[in-house]
Design a protein around this motif. Structure first.
Motif, PDB file in Angstrom:
ATOM      1  N   ILE A  21       6.879  36.335  20.701  1.00 37.06           N
ATOM      2  CA  ILE A  21       7.454  35.253  21.517  1.00 37.06           C
ATOM      3  C   ILE A  21       7.988  35.823  22.838  1.00 37.06           C
ATOM      4  O   ILE A  21       7.695  35.303  23.919  1.00 37.06           O
ATOM      5  CB  ILE A  21       8.563  34.513  20.736  1.00 37.06           C
ATOM      6  N   GLY A  22       8.752  36.907  22.739  1.00 35.30           N
ATOM      7  CA  GLY A  22       9.299  37.513  23.955  1.00 35.30           C
ATOM      8  C   GLY A  22       8.219  38.064  24.867  1.00 35.30           C
ATOM      9  O   GLY A  22       8.263  37.892  26.091  1.00 35.30           O
ATOM     10  N   GLY A  23       7.220  38.720  24.295  1.00 36.57           N
ATOM     11  CA  GLY A  23       6.131  39.266  25.097  1.00 36.57           C
ATOM     12  C   GLY A  23       5.304  38.186  25.766  1.00 36.57           C
ATOM     13  O   GLY A  23       4.857  38.333  26.908  1.00 36.57           O
ATOM     14  N   GLY A  24       5.076  37.085  25.051  1.00 32.42           N
ATOM     15  CA  GLY A  24       4.336  35.964  25.638  1.00 32.42           C
ATOM     16  C   GLY A  24       5.080  35.340  26.800  1.00 32.42           C
ATOM     17  O   GLY A  24       4.491  35.002  27.828  1.00 32.42           O
ATOM     18  N   ILE A  25       6.378  35.188  26.642  1.00 33.98           N
ATOM     19  CA  ILE A  25       7.184  34.615  27.728  1.00 33.98           C
ATOM     20  C   ILE A  25       7.195  35.537  28.940  1.00 33.98           C
ATOM     21  O   ILE A  25       7.012  35.095  30.082  1.00 33.98           O
ATOM     22  CB  ILE A  25       8.617  34.320  27.236  1.00 33.98           C
TER      23      ILE A  25
END
Length: 94
Positions: free
Chosen positions: A56-60
């Motif tokens: 989730i953090g990497g995608g954002i």
């Protein structure tokens, strides 16, 4: 007669001591096996949670850096999942 009774009591005492040691070995083995399973479960669970949070953090971050490019967001999510999984498994101490 007294020596015979003394010898019999010593032999009987040694027999009960050795039987107590054999019986005491089983709960330790069971405890170790339970601890190992619980530790493995904790590491797997924290690795999975770390992978989801990292994805989730990497995608954002990937989406924000490239202003909405879908490929970069997927690449960031994949890199974040791998990094989050490795960090979470390494930080679990049991």
């Amino acid at each position: 007669m007294r020596k015979l009774m003394l010898a019999a009591s010593v032999i009987a005492g040694l027999g009960t001591m050795s039987a107590a040691n054999v019986a005491g070995a089983q709960p330790y083995h069971h405890h170790y096996r339970h601890y190992y399973r619980n530790c493995r479960y904790q590491k797997q669970r924290s690795g999975a949670i770390g992978a989801v949070a990292g994805a989730i953090g990497g995608g954002i971050i990937g989406s924000a850096l490239t202003h909405g490019n879908g490929g970069a967001a997927l690449l960031g999510a994949g890199a974040g999942a791998l990094t989050g999984h490795a960090l979470a498994r390494g930080s679990t101490h049991c």
